[in-house]
Design a protein around this motif. Structure first.
Motif, PDB file in Angstrom:
ATOM      1  N   GLY A  71       0.780  -1.230   0.000  1.00  0.00           N
ATOM      2  CA  GLY A  71       0.000   0.000   0.000  1.00  0.00           C
ATOM      3  C   GLY A  71       0.809   1.275   0.000  1.00  0.00           C
ATOM      4  N   ALA A  72       2.046   1.202  -0.426  1.00  0.00           N
ATOM      5  CA  ALA A  72       2.915   2.388  -0.476  1.00  0.00           C
ATOM      6  C   ALA A  72       3.232   2.732  -1.931  1.00  0.00           C
ATOM      7  CB  ALA A  72       4.195   2.133   0.318  1.00  0.00           C
ATOM      8  N   SER A  73       3.917   3.844  -2.115  1.00  0.00           N
ATOM      9  CA  SER A  73       4.284   4.292  -3.458  1.00  0.00           C
ATOM     10  C   SER A  73       5.689   4.889  -3.442  1.00  0.00           C
ATOM     11  CB  SER A  73       3.288   5.341  -3.956  1.00  0.00           C
ATOM     12  OG  SER A  73       3.453   6.547  -3.226  1.00  0.00           O
ATOM     13  N   LEU A  74       6.176   5.234  -4.605  1.00  0.00           N
ATOM     14  CA  LEU A  74       7.491   5.868  -4.693  1.00  0.00           C
ATOM     15  C   LEU A  74       7.526   7.173  -3.899  1.00  0.00           C
ATOM     16  CD1 LEU A  74       8.359   5.328  -8.471  1.00  0.00           C
ATOM     17  CD2 LEU A  74       9.246   4.058  -6.499  1.00  0.00           C
ATOM     18  N   GLY A  75       6.406   7.851  -3.808  1.00  0.00           N
ATOM     19  CA  GLY A  75       6.328   9.091  -3.048  1.00  0.00           C
ATOM     20  C   GLY A  75       6.557   8.899  -1.559  1.00  0.00           C
ATOM     21  N   ASP A  76       6.466   7.659  -1.092  1.00  0.00           N
ATOM     22  CA  ASP A  76       6.709   7.354   0.317  1.00  0.00           C
ATOM     23  C   ASP A  76       8.177   7.063   0.605  1.00  0.00           C
ATOM     24  OD1 ASP A  76       3.951   7.518   1.128  1.00  0.00           O
ATOM     25  OD2 ASP A  76       3.633   5.618   0.081  1.00  0.00           O
ATOM     26  N   CYS A  77       9.000   7.014  -0.431  1.00  0.00           N
ATOM     27  CA  CYS A  77      10.431   6.729  -0.230  1.00  0.00           C
ATOM     28  C   CYS A  77      11.097   7.893   0.492  1.00  0.00           C
ATOM     29  CB  CYS A  77      11.131   6.482  -1.564  1.00  0.00           C
ATOM     30  SG  CYS A  77      10.690   4.902  -2.310  1.00  0.00           S
ATOM     31  N   VAL A  78      11.933   7.550   1.461  1.00  0.00           N
ATOM     32  CA  VAL A  78      12.674   8.576   2.198  1.00  0.00           C
ATOM     33  C   VAL A  78      14.175   8.464   1.965  1.00  0.00           C
ATOM     34  CG1 VAL A  78      10.905   8.919   3.964  1.00  0.00           C
ATOM     35  CG2 VAL A  78      12.678   7.181   4.320  1.00  0.00           C
ATOM     36  N   ALA A  79      14.633   7.313   1.435  1.00  0.00           N
ATOM     37  CA  ALA A  79      16.064   7.140   1.163  1.00  0.00           C
ATOM     38  C   ALA A  79      16.254   6.137   0.036  1.00  0.00           C
ATOM     39  CB  ALA A  79      16.798   6.659   2.413  1.00  0.00           C
ATOM     40  N   ILE A  80      17.147   6.475  -0.865  1.00  0.00           N
ATOM     41  CA  ILE A  80      17.501   5.611  -1.992  1.00  0.00           C
ATOM     42  C   ILE A  80      19.021   5.483  -2.013  1.00  0.00           C
ATOM     43  CG2 ILE A  80      17.449   5.307  -4.506  1.00  0.00           C
ATOM     44  CD1 ILE A  80      14.644   5.379  -3.375  1.00  0.00           C
ATOM     45  N   THR A  81      19.500   4.270  -2.206  1.00  0.00           N
ATOM     46  CA  THR A  81      20.931   4.071  -2.445  1.00  0.00           C
ATOM     47  C   THR A  81      21.055   3.433  -3.821  1.00  0.00           C
ATOM     48  OG1 THR A  81      21.366   3.780  -0.096  1.00  0.00           O
ATOM     49  CG2 THR A  81      23.076   3.031  -1.619  1.00  0.00           C
ATOM     50  N   SER A  82      21.886   4.038  -4.656  1.00  0.00           N
ATOM     51  CA  SER A  82      22.063   3.587  -6.037  1.00  0.00           C
ATOM     52  C   SER A  82      23.499   3.116  -6.239  1.00  0.00           C
ATOM     53  CB  SER A  82      21.792   4.746  -7.005  1.00  0.00           C
ATOM     54  OG  SER A  82      20.534   5.330  -6.749  1.00  0.00           O
ATOM     55  N   TYR A  83      23.629   2.005  -6.938  1.00  0.00           N
ATOM     56  CA  TYR A  83      24.940   1.436  -7.246  1.00  0.00           C
ATOM     57  C   TYR A  83      25.068   1.383  -8.764  1.00  0.00           C
ATOM     58  CZ  TYR A  83      24.314  -0.017  -2.432  1.00  0.00           C
ATOM     59  OH  TYR A  83      24.079  -0.017  -1.073  1.00  0.00           O
ATOM     60  N   LEU A  84      26.066   2.083  -9.308  1.00  0.00           N
ATOM     61  CA  LEU A  84      26.302   2.126 -10.755  1.00  0.00           C
ATOM     62  C   LEU A  84      27.660   1.511 -11.060  1.00  0.00           C
ATOM     63  CD1 LEU A  84      25.270   5.828 -11.544  1.00  0.00           C
ATOM     64  CD2 LEU A  84      23.788   3.831 -11.314  1.00  0.00           C
ATOM     65  N   THR A  85      27.724   0.690 -12.096  1.00  0.00           N
ATOM     66  CA  THR A  85      29.009   0.104 -12.470  1.00  0.00           C
ATOM     67  C   THR A  85      29.827   1.031 -13.361  1.00  0.00           C
ATOM     68  OG1 THR A  85      28.054  -1.021 -14.399  1.00  0.00           O
ATOM     69  CG2 THR A  85      28.143  -2.273 -12.311  1.00  0.00           C
ATOM     70  N   ASP A  86      29.207   2.093 -13.860  1.00  0.00           N
ATOM     71  CA  ASP A  86      29.917   3.027 -14.726  1.00  0.00           C
ATOM     72  C   ASP A  86      29.444   4.444 -14.429  1.00  0.00           C
ATOM     73  OD1 ASP A  86      31.120   4.522 -16.730  1.00  0.00           O
ATOM     74  OD2 ASP A  86      30.259   3.373 -18.387  1.00  0.00           O
ATOM     75  N   MET A  87      30.214   5.176 -13.665  1.00  0.00           N
ATOM     76  CA  MET A  87      29.816   6.536 -13.301  1.00  0.00           C
ATOM     77  C   MET A  87      29.794   7.480 -14.504  1.00  0.00           C
ATOM     78  SD  MET A  87      28.812   6.457 -10.213  1.00  0.00           S
ATOM     79  CE  MET A  87      28.756   8.139  -9.617  1.00  0.00           C
ATOM     80  N   GLN A  88      30.383   7.070 -15.615  1.00  0.00           N
ATOM     81  CA  GLN A  88      30.282   7.861 -16.841  1.00  0.00           C
ATOM     82  C   GLN A  88      28.836   7.875 -17.345  1.00  0.00           C
ATOM     83  OE1 GLN A  88      32.871   9.659 -18.160  1.00  0.00           O
ATOM     84  NE2 GLN A  88      33.988   8.988 -16.354  1.00  0.00           N
ATOM     85  N   ALA A 105      13.151  12.191  -1.400  1.00  0.00           N
ATOM     86  CA  ALA A 105      13.966  11.145  -0.768  1.00  0.00           C
ATOM     87  C   ALA A 105      15.444  11.511  -0.826  1.00  0.00           C
ATOM     88  CB  ALA A 105      13.752   9.804  -1.488  1.00  0.00           C
ATOM     89  N   THR A 106      16.161  11.190   0.248  1.00  0.00           N
ATOM     90  CA  THR A 106      17.608  11.358   0.208  1.00  0.00           C
ATOM     91  C   THR A 106      18.167  10.319  -0.760  1.00  0.00           C
ATOM     92  OG1 THR A 106      18.011   9.818   2.028  1.00  0.00           O
ATOM     93  CG2 THR A 106      17.671  12.143   2.601  1.00  0.00           C
ATOM     94  N   ARG A 107      19.353  10.585  -1.280  1.00  0.00           N
ATOM     95  CA  ARG A 107      19.935   9.642  -2.237  1.00  0.00           C
ATOM     96  C   ARG A 107      21.441   9.609  -2.086  1.00  0.00           C
ATOM     97  NH1 ARG A 107      19.513  10.483  -8.660  1.00  0.00           N
ATOM     98  NH2 ARG A 107      21.305  11.821  -8.281  1.00  0.00           N
ATOM     99  N   THR A 108      21.964   8.400  -2.155  1.00  0.00           N
ATOM    100  CA  THR A 108      23.400   8.187  -2.223  1.00  0.00           C
ATOM    101  C   THR A 108      23.655   7.374  -3.479  1.00  0.00           C
ATOM    102  OG1 THR A 108      23.595   8.176   0.177  1.00  0.00           O
ATOM    103  CG2 THR A 108      25.388   7.145  -1.070  1.00  0.00           C
ATOM    104  N   THR A 109      24.601   7.801  -4.287  1.00  0.00           N
ATOM    105  CA  THR A 109      24.963   7.072  -5.497  1.00  0.00           C
ATOM    106  C   THR A 109      26.420   6.671  -5.384  1.00  0.00           C
ATOM    107  OG1 THR A 109      23.380   8.368  -6.780  1.00  0.00           O
ATOM    108  CG2 THR A 109      25.054   7.153  -8.015  1.00  0.00           C
ATOM    109  N   VAL A 110      26.671   5.388  -5.575  1.00  0.00           N
ATOM    110  CA  VAL A 110      28.000   4.830  -5.392  1.00  0.00           C
ATOM    111  C   VAL A 110      28.433   4.138  -6.679  1.00  0.00           C
ATOM    112  CG1 VAL A 110      29.350   3.201  -4.026  1.00  0.00           C
ATOM    113  CG2 VAL A 110      27.475   4.435  -2.958  1.00  0.00           C
ATOM    114  N   GLY A 111      29.661   4.389  -7.098  1.00  0.00           N
ATOM    115  CA  GLY A 111      30.242   3.654  -8.212  1.00  0.00           C
ATOM    116  C   GLY A 111      30.824   2.348  -7.686  1.00  0.00           C
TER     117      GLY A 111
END
Length: 132
Positions: A71-88, A105-111
């Motif tokens: 019963g939740a949605s993307l609008g309920d997200c408060v934190a996202i952590t993203s992992y990318l294999t190519d920061m380019q 939502a807060t976000r952290t993106t990590v290569g």
């Protein structure tokens, strides 16, 4: 919009769990129910091209589908952590991300060097807040 299937994790862990008003989602990738990876094209020379935008869109749609189960949605997200294999490819990733998230939502993106499959280029995990 592409239909999103709920896929059982390969390991012994849930796709998500609720702890009080918080919903914690395990890492989501572009792996499909048949084991293939969305956004992967085999080129004539035998090499493989992995589309960051396609994979990002599929991953976010899978997060959206998991949240809808409780019963939740993307609008309920408060934190996202993203992992990318190519920061380019950050700009390609960020363009799709911005279609779905409004900056709440807060976000952290990590290569990262690699993800569980050589053709995966993005994985996201999320935390949502949705009072029960």
């Amino acid at each position: 919009m592409q239909a999103v299937q709920t896929i059982q994790p390969l390991g012994k862990y849930p796709s998500f769990c609720r702890a009080g008003d918080f919903i914690y989602l395990s890492g989501m990738s572009a792996r499909q129910a048949d084991g293939s990876i969305a956004g992967v094209t085999r080129l004539p020379d035998g090499s493989v091209a992995c589309d960051m935008q396609v994979q990002t869109r599929v991953v976010i749609q899978k997060i959206q589908a998991a949240l809808q189960q409780v019963g939740a949605s993307l609008g309920d997200c408060v934190a996202i952590t993203s992992y990318l294999t190519d920061m380019q490819q950050f700009d390609a990733y960020n363009a799709v991300y911005s279609e779905f998230f409004d900056g709440r939502a807060t976000r952290t993106t990590v290569g990262v060097q690699q993800l569980p499959h050589a053709h995966m280029v993005v994985e996201l995990t999320a935390t949502a807040y949705k009072p029960v």
